[in-house]
Design an enzyme around this catalytic site. Sequence first.
Site, PDB file in Angstrom:
ATOM      1  CB  SER B 369      -0.933  -0.067   1.207  1.00 55.27           C
ATOM      2  OG  SER B 369      -2.025   0.802   1.032  1.00 55.27           O
ATOM      3  CG  ASP B 489      -6.208  -3.843  -3.349  1.00 60.40           C
ATOM      4  OD1 ASP B 489      -7.072  -3.095  -2.835  1.00 60.40           O
ATOM      5  OD2 ASP B 489      -5.004  -3.795  -3.039  1.00 60.40           O
ATOM      6  CG  HIS B 520      -5.152  -2.953   0.426  1.00 57.60           C
ATOM      7  ND1 HIS B 520      -4.451  -2.613  -0.688  1.00 57.60           N
ATOM      8  CD2 HIS B 520      -4.717  -2.142   1.400  1.00 57.60           C
ATOM      9  CE1 HIS B 520      -3.617  -1.629  -0.402  1.00 57.60           C
ATOM     10  NE2 HIS B 520      -3.760  -1.327   0.860  1.00 57.60           N
TER      11      HIS B 520
END
Lengths: 790, 790
Positions: B369, B489, B520
């Site tokens: 991320s 995601d 995610h």
Amino acid sequence: MMKFNQFGVIDRTDDERIAELMAIKMLAENERQLAPKTLFERFVRRALPEYPTIGTQNDWLRAHLADKASENALAFFSNDTPVTRQIVYNVVVELFDLQEAFIRADYDGYQVLRAVNLPAKQPEAVLTTHDLMVLWYDILTWHTPVGLQFIDVLASRGYFPQDNHYRQFNGKTLPTFATNDLIRETVYVESAVDTDDDGLGDLVRVDVIRPHTSERVPVLFTASPYYQGLNIAANDALLHDVNVPLTRKAPNQVTYDEIAYERVPFEAGKRSVQGKVDKAVQTFTKEQSLPVDISNYFLSRGFAVAYSAGIGTKDADGFQDTGSPEQVESMKNVVEWLAGNRVAFTDQTSRMAVTANWSNQRIAMTGKSYLGTLATAVATTGVAGLETVIAEAAISDWYQYYRDNGLVIAPGGFPGEDMDVLAELVYTPMQQPAIWRQKQASWRAFQANTAKNMDRTTGNYSNYWDARNYLKWVQDIKIDMVAVHGLNDWNVKPRQVYRLWQALQAQGGHHKLFLHQGQHIYINNNRSLDFADQMNLWLTHKLLQVDNDAIATVPTITWQDNRLPETWHVLQAWGGGQAETMALSPQPMLVSYVDGLSDELYQKYTTDFSRWRSDMLLPTAQALEHTRARWLMAPLTETRRLNGEVILHLQMTSSENVGLVSAMLVDYGDAKHLKQTPSATGEKIDRGVNFAPVPLMEFTLDNVSSHKMITIGHLNLQNRTSAWQNDDLLPNEWVEVSFGLQPTLYEVAAGHQLGLLLYGTDFEMTIRGNQKIAYQIDLAQSSIELPWEE
Amino acid sequence: MMKFNQFGVIDRTDDERIAELMAIKMLAENERQLAPKTLFERFVRRALPEYPTIGTQNDWLRAHLADKASENALAFFSNDTPVTRQIVYNVVVELFDLQEAFIRADYDGYQVLRAVNLPAKQPEAVLTTHDLMVLWYDILTWHTPVGLQFIDVLASRGYFPQDNHYRQFNGKTLPTFATNDLIRETVYVESAVDTDDDGLGDLVRVDVIRPHTSERVPVLFTASPYYQGLNIAANDALLHDVNVPLTRKAPNQVTYDEIAYERVPFEAGKRSVQGKVDKAVQTFTKEQSLPVDISNYFLSRGFAVAYSAGIGTKDADGFQDTGSPEQVESMKNVVEWLAGNRVAFTDQTSRMAVTANWSNQRIAMTGKSYLGTLATAVATTGVAGLETVIAEAAISDWYQYYRDNGLVIAPGGFPGEDMDVLAELVYTPMQQPAIWRQKQASWRAFQANTAKNMDRTTGNYSNYWDARNYLKWVQDIKIDMVAVHGLNDWNVKPRQVYRLWQALQAQGGHHKLFLHQGQHIYINNNRSLDFADQMNLWLTHKLLQVDNDAIATVPTITWQDNRLPETWHVLQAWGGGQAETMALSPQPMLVSYVDGLSDELYQKYTTDFSRWRSDMLLPTAQALEHTRARWLMAPLTETRRLNGEVILHLQMTSSENVGLVSAMLVDYGDAKHLKQTPSATGEKIDRGVNFAPVPLMEFTLDNVSSHKMITIGHLNLQNRTSAWQNDDLLPNEWVEVSFGLQPTLYEVAAGHQLGLLLYGTDFEMTIRGNQKIAYQIDLAQSSIELPWEE
């Protein structure tokens, strides 16, 4: 805002406080005359172990605030402002990592400390050096948001050397033992039982974890049949069918004496010792090696930790059927080895003996559920070396766990489980292919015998169950016990600890009881209660023999408030008070209900018993309405507390010659109740110095609900006299039954109504044959005893 | 049964295998001539590190089975039965802790190994000594149920000394570095940016964890703005209202050149160095210090780990607004210090310089991320010393994260978040009271400026966003990248990695891509894929410069099958193929829908956007039916795979002078799909020797569902030309729009139907003003491009 409740802080005189500050090198002899501000600066700098230089400390001080008049704490230390309590509190909330609340409170540390229930006082007072030393001592004992006293926080941040020597502060042992260099060793204790009939005592494997130290160390021993693994598939395959009818039992006359079990000493054949070695040879590395959080907490504080799964598990000899005298004896034998009174070997065959020469021969047993059960059972043997037991959610009587009042009753959540199923779950020799091939047939025979003895047909109490009822031998418990139990634990139900507690209280001693509002959980990682600190005080006294007022300091009973979050009270007694008896109706009144559901509903609830219970608890139970009678008390005019056993006396009939009665006591009234499983706070508790972190948990309020089950009970109508005798029962004959619901300690709010639900099948706990049996109750001839506190 | 997929095993010649066995002391030179059975016994005994004596080993052998003809393995070793592959396999499944399956398979280890997808072969073959050595080598590389290769299992059980020296096996570095004696130190790197305008480069804090070793070690650097903590309350207070109408944008003509951002080098004032020290002084102890699992795995293998939160976080200077060139520069500057090319100080004020004299100056950046995003961003600077990046679920273009095609688009699950909100979340000087009092006003001004620049009013791409679009500088990436992304995601959506991947492929190099079916998440603790092994091979090559075939061995693209659990495939390409274009209707056909709900439904879906999406995906959407047009393809006659971008060309009108279009591509047909979050297997993976255990996870199948969303896309009807130019839009005027949905790699089963949902407001992602806008689409003039694989 979080709230701390600390009961493990011992009172010290000012001189003792100052001496202890010097002992932990927070204060030097020659600093006692320093100006308060100079000393305060030294205290603060010493509370920053990660910042070893003036330069790095100054960075910290520049980023934090002492008072709003100074730009930052470093500026404060160079100006003339005197040190007040307020200023100390301001810095303390920053050291406690409560910055967000501090800023929200417009930089008022006093207000933040009060909000978290810490004993901050008179913020304006200007402090003398003496005041400051006393205050700083007290602050070191305060709890912080990471679930530790501040002194333990400093320790976990590197304040103390990890030198493997004992240090205490405020009566509690500090984490100064290196956990990055632990000894892990396995030995095989020769037990006094021979359950595989080979003429020799069954060997049981013991895994020990201990610090590298020249000190003799005490031991926390956890007797856990789960320790060597679980046979989940085999367990599930053995689950009993609970969708079976209640069957009639032939009436008989049985006295307790006819079924009473007598203990006899065990004496198995002993192996000849071929030699002795100083140190064990086998080691272990599996993750499973440190399953119990509280053990980790003590490991860093210089306590050894031992685990054994006992007989009938992997790397041990023999067979066991859940809670048997032989299983208990094998665990007792481990204590004997730890206390220097029994032989153990380095492996299963070489007969080289190894002693626990590192042990100080003072042992405590700990653990939850089955683990706490065996700890309690071993306590009833009076074995030498066992100094205390911390039994959490423990069974004191296996009959009460899988049976009740002549019924097969499942632990909440586990229909179909029984003594043989639990034994199957932990018969881990099943995971040793060569052993399993040899033992499979004898194990099946052993299990068949267990199934016969445990007797799911009658559900009656018998010699088998009497042998597994440790309450019989409470008088042999010579030590002080600590019991912990959830008042919403419907797996190991509250009566298990209540009866033990009543018996212990009757015979004296300094026993301690913690009653929380959870279900079947540990509380040692709870944020609002300093449970680990209290156990530290307790074991420092019991096992290290430090004179620290533990007995007087740890409250006899600590009860978690069932209405206010993060609130714990000290109580004097659980049960034993005078109950108020009231008839269920002032005038003649019959109620009736029929046990039996449509096929569709029956299928639905057998596959989802939680849904059944939540539907049944609704004020209007809709499709279940005909299966229950509901009795309601008038709304309470003031908040009152139930403390002890609720007892029912019912005059009733069954339409058949068999029957059962179930009862739930319910609190009706809109309210938010505490969830029965604590929630993660997001923080982790360090169990030493960067060691075995566990999530810090807290009980939080659930959504508003119209009802809450307080307690529950069940009885076979053919067991009106006792659990071991079959009474007759004729269709529609009026009979009188009396039985207690699970003991409770519960505050009912003003305006709420107590309700009683009477019904037959309990989809979670009883067998459920879906028999269409009609019941009648004569309310005027029935009564309820409510143990209201005065 | 679990299933292993290993792609990180490198091929070795027999001679190399034997040499490696000797190098790890599994085999002695003089043992190469032993009889196979004698050598096999030695191998097995060496695979029992917890059992250091013959006696303890014999206990183990007595409990386990080699073949059904011998009572146990010990008996087997004393009889004449030759060693076959079958017998080796039998013992191996026991060493792998697969006893339950072994017993269930009637003691057939071969069958068990095949069931878990391990390459067992020809079980009957009698083995020569040479065969056995080769086989044993291969077995050491096999995966086991605890998520590790067998050699790593042996290591974690104590096979190797923890001597802080590098060892490799099959090209991968072994965990032989002591994790119980790590150095933890903090330094302050002087960055090249001066965002607080004090004339000096902003200092950024860097925390390093590294083994005690005389070897120079490589570094895994994680750039994580989250590392110093999060301001949850401040974040939530700043969330933007998404219940606002779409507003008209004045038409204009803007070219990309007008808004393009040009990079300029940073050069801030430098502090005068007052002196130099050999070692850092400040340390750190917080639990947060080891947040990234893969870092722990490498720490035990002799890789240092560094974390920095960059500028605008606690213990750092300056301000940052999410992904800015300044933030990226400050992270690049950390790499420069690790590579010996920049100064760092021991604290924030003393100006004593400290070098990373322990570093081998070869650095990889890792993280998921935001962390992976910054790693990617730093890669585009071409900084010396950075040898590779492992970017998981990373953003390559911030515009695509908070905007899309001229719309404000929230990351899935986070409506109202934006660049300023994320900056607020990590502006941790807010937790330093003295600093906060000084900086509060300037921070608010900085945030106001960010809010203006990010521009939620138009949602357009601008110079601000161009500065935060790292795709612009892919040509400056000179290293091989590893990208990992979830095809489900919807937070960091798949286009983020797709565009990066396309650009990287276009310019050459040896990049690697892992596409899984999760949302995610991290995949380094997944059971069915040997991801950590592959990264080990990769970093052993890239950072330790071992010649181990990593580039040829790690597949270019590894794709998780979306239909079969625990199945991963090697693919050659993602996207770039020929798409099939089909009109949405063969004959003239208009469809229309009206965006707008009753107040009640609107309230319901604004508070529960997940419910909105699941209702919207139903074949019949009931109360939502009027808000969408649904197009259905004929059922597939054979299973086919979509690989790349689905592109829509729509001819449509809006009833107003504003409008947006959203589209979901859906797989209709009853099937069990993989859950998007993996489930815990119950096992934990050891990240060294009893170090940093993490739960081992696996993707499992969900309940049967009638539909599954494959991909999604959104467009502002005023951004038909580009994201930076406002096109005109007249009520009921026909306009043509083209836009791509998020790229995918998805297998549609035979019999299933592809469907397309066209609608306006997306309650999870778009703003939701509940404007009653009617849309029409001319299906015959509209088409869809489907990237079917041949």
